[in-house]
Design a protein around this motif. Structure first.
Motif, PDB file in Angstrom:
ATOM      1  N   UNK A 192       0.831  -1.206   0.000  1.00 17.61           N
ATOM      2  CA  UNK A 192       0.000   0.000   0.000  1.00 17.61           C
ATOM      3  C   UNK A 192       0.864   1.254   0.000  1.00 17.61           C
ATOM      4  N   UNK A 193       1.903   1.277   0.852  1.00 15.54           N
ATOM      5  CA  UNK A 193       2.739   2.464   0.912  1.00 15.54           C
ATOM      6  C   UNK A 193       3.563   2.646  -0.365  1.00 15.54           C
ATOM      7  N   UNK A 194       4.015   1.537  -0.948  1.00 14.37           N
ATOM      8  CA  UNK A 194       4.737   1.650  -2.219  1.00 14.37           C
ATOM      9  C   UNK A 194       3.819   2.178  -3.321  1.00 14.37           C
ATOM     10  N   UNK A 195       2.575   1.709  -3.322  1.00 17.81           N
ATOM     11  CA  UNK A 195       1.606   2.206  -4.298  1.00 17.81           C
ATOM     12  C   UNK A 195       1.352   3.696  -4.089  1.00 17.81           C
ATOM     13  N   UNK A 196       1.240   4.104  -2.822  1.00 15.75           N
ATOM     14  CA  UNK A 196       1.036   5.523  -2.519  1.00 15.75           C
ATOM     15  C   UNK A 196       2.233   6.348  -2.990  1.00 15.75           C
ATOM     16  N   UNK A 197       3.450   5.833  -2.721  1.00 15.03           N
ATOM     17  CA  UNK A 197       4.653   6.535  -3.147  1.00 15.03           C
ATOM     18  C   UNK A 197       4.724   6.674  -4.655  1.00 15.03           C
ATOM     19  N   UNK A 198       4.422   5.596  -5.361  1.00 12.73           N
ATOM     20  CA  UNK A 198       4.439   5.636  -6.820  1.00 12.73           C
ATOM     21  C   UNK A 198       3.393   6.605  -7.355  1.00 12.73           C
ATOM     22  N   UNK A 199       2.210   6.613  -6.730  1.00  9.50           N
ATOM     23  CA  UNK A 199       1.150   7.518  -7.168  1.00  9.50           C
ATOM     24  C   UNK A 199       1.566   8.973  -6.973  1.00  9.50           C
ATOM     25  N   UNK A 200       2.226   9.288  -5.852  1.00 12.27           N
ATOM     26  CA  UNK A 200       2.675  10.656  -5.611  1.00 12.27           C
ATOM     27  C   UNK A 200       3.688  11.089  -6.665  1.00 12.27           C
ATOM     28  N   UNK A 201       4.604  10.183  -7.029  1.00 13.79           N
ATOM     29  CA  UNK A 201       5.603  10.517  -8.052  1.00 13.79           C
ATOM     30  C   UNK A 201       4.924  10.778  -9.392  1.00 13.79           C
ATOM     31  N   UNK A 202       3.990   9.909  -9.772  1.00 12.83           N
ATOM     32  CA  UNK A 202       3.291  10.072 -11.051  1.00 12.83           C
ATOM     33  C   UNK A 202       2.510  11.388 -11.071  1.00 12.83           C
ATOM     34  N   UNK A 203       1.769  11.665 -10.001  1.00 11.94           N
ATOM     35  CA  UNK A 203       0.993  12.902  -9.935  1.00 11.94           C
ATOM     36  C   UNK A 203       1.916  14.120  -9.989  1.00 11.94           C
ATOM     37  N   UNK A 204       3.015  14.059  -9.230  1.00  8.85           N
ATOM     38  CA  UNK A 204       3.964  15.170  -9.233  1.00  8.85           C
ATOM     39  C   UNK A 204       4.560  15.415 -10.602  1.00  8.85           C
ATOM     40  N   UNK A 205       4.955  14.356 -11.291  1.00  9.04           N
ATOM     41  CA  UNK A 205       5.534  14.500 -12.632  1.00  9.04           C
ATOM     42  C   UNK A 205       4.510  15.067 -13.605  1.00  9.04           C
ATOM     43  N   UNK A 206       3.276  14.562 -13.554  1.00 11.34           N
ATOM     44  CA  UNK A 206       2.229  15.078 -14.448  1.00 11.34           C
ATOM     45  C   UNK A 206       1.963  16.561 -14.190  1.00 11.34           C
ATOM     46  N   UNK A 207       1.947  16.960 -12.915  1.00 11.55           N
ATOM     47  CA  UNK A 207       1.749  18.375 -12.581  1.00 11.55           C
ATOM     48  C   UNK A 207       2.910  19.224 -13.095  1.00 11.55           C
ATOM     49  N   UNK A 208       4.127  18.704 -12.969  1.00 12.71           N
ATOM     50  CA  UNK A 208       5.290  19.432 -13.475  1.00 12.71           C
ATOM     51  C   UNK A 208       5.201  19.613 -14.986  1.00 12.71           C
ATOM     52  N   UNK A 209       4.887  18.563 -15.684  1.00 12.87           N
ATOM     53  CA  UNK A 209       4.787  18.642 -17.153  1.00 12.87           C
ATOM     54  C   UNK A 209       3.702  19.615 -17.558  1.00 12.87           C
ATOM     55  N   UNK A 210       2.537  19.528 -16.892  1.00 10.97           N
ATOM     56  CA  UNK A 210       1.431  20.419 -17.229  1.00 10.97           C
ATOM     57  C   UNK A 210       1.769  21.880 -16.933  1.00 10.97           C
ATOM     58  N   UNK A 211       2.431  22.105 -15.783  1.00 11.73           N
ATOM     59  CA  UNK A 211       2.758  23.484 -15.389  1.00 11.73           C
ATOM     60  C   UNK A 211       3.811  24.102 -16.294  1.00 11.73           C
ATOM     61  N   UNK A 212       4.798  23.315 -16.672  1.00  8.70           N
ATOM     62  CA  UNK A 212       5.921  23.858 -17.440  1.00  8.70           C
ATOM     63  C   UNK A 212       5.642  23.930 -18.936  1.00  8.70           C
ATOM     64  N   UNK A 213       4.593  23.239 -19.406  1.00  9.77           N
ATOM     65  CA  UNK A 213       4.277  23.277 -20.832  1.00  9.77           C
ATOM     66  C   UNK A 213       3.043  24.117 -21.125  1.00  9.77           C
ATOM     67  N   UNK A 214       2.409  24.607 -20.047  1.00  8.39           N
ATOM     68  CA  UNK A 214       1.184  25.396 -20.243  1.00  8.39           C
ATOM     69  C   UNK A 214       1.490  26.745 -20.901  1.00  8.39           C
TER      70      UNK A 214
END
Length: 214
Positions: A192-214
């Motif tokens: 569960x914690x590994x899944x949570x960690x992976x989800x945070x990384x994915x969400x963070x990366x997607x937010x970075x890509x969206x913010x920097x390419x907007x």
């Protein structure tokens, strides 16, 4: 302030809270590691109260006039989210690792320092959570009424308190449920914690890509 506005905001707030993210991961980790989930959840709540105070002070209006400010805050929050996810993956929670007394007995000072650290980390997680920044800086002001009999700061304070109380109920429940359900299942707890960690990384990366390419 109309009850319908408060109810509408509460509905949006609860839906966002129920989406798993950094707050969930932190509450789950606290449930598995700590004697009590209260310090960790308390830190999260203090972070939301701080955001409420910031928005009530008029920062949301500044952000609305200067979109780059929200972009910068979102990037910082996304980077913090990626870092949290990486540390969560590196050290998956195991039930009881932080809740038992150390050999020889932990000192009260050490216990106090640990509690303080959990509170401060909780403040950082909620205060820099991109989901929270979006809610407080972009969405919350839309539920206020400029010409209402209530001062704008009072309206924002009320809505912020509604969100914080909802967070208290849900995240305490998440932490206690994690302790109850996963305490006797170390493999499931790690998963569960590994899944949570992976989800945070994915969400963070997607937010970075969206913010920097907007």
């Amino acid at each position: 302030m109309a009850v319908s506005s408060i109810t509408a905001f509460w509905a949006v707030s609860v839906l966002l809270i129920l989406v798993p993210g950094a707050d969930w991961a932190y509450a789950i980790n606290a449930g598995l590691r700590d004697r009590s989930v209260v310090p960790a959840v308390g830190g999260l709540l203090l972070g939301y109260l701080a955001l409420t105070a910031v928005v009530a002070a008029g920062v949301a209006a500044v952000v609305a006039r200067t979109p780059s400010v929200l972009t910068t805050l979102t990037v910082l929050g996304a980077l913090y989210l990626v870092w949290l996810g990486a540390t969560t993956l590196a050290r998956p929670a195991v039930a009881g690792t932080g809740g038992e007394a150390q050999a020889g007995g932990a000192s009260k000072a050490a216990d106090g320092a640990a509690v303080g650290a959990r509170i401060l980390k909780g403040i950082g997680i909620s205060g820099l959570n991109p989901k929270a920044l979006l809610l407080f800086l972009a969405l919350l002001p839309q539920f206020t009424t400029p010409n209402d009999s209530w001062p704008l700061a009072a309206q924002i304070g009320t809505l912020g308190l509604v969100h914080t109380l909802s967070c208290a109920a849900i995240y305490l429940g998440v932490g206690v449920l994690a302790r109850t359900v996963l305490a006797a299942r170390p493999a499931a707890a790690r998963a569960v914690t590994r899944l949570s960690g992976a989800a945070m990384i994915v969400i963070g990366v997607l937010l970075l890509v969206e913010s920097l390419t907007a």
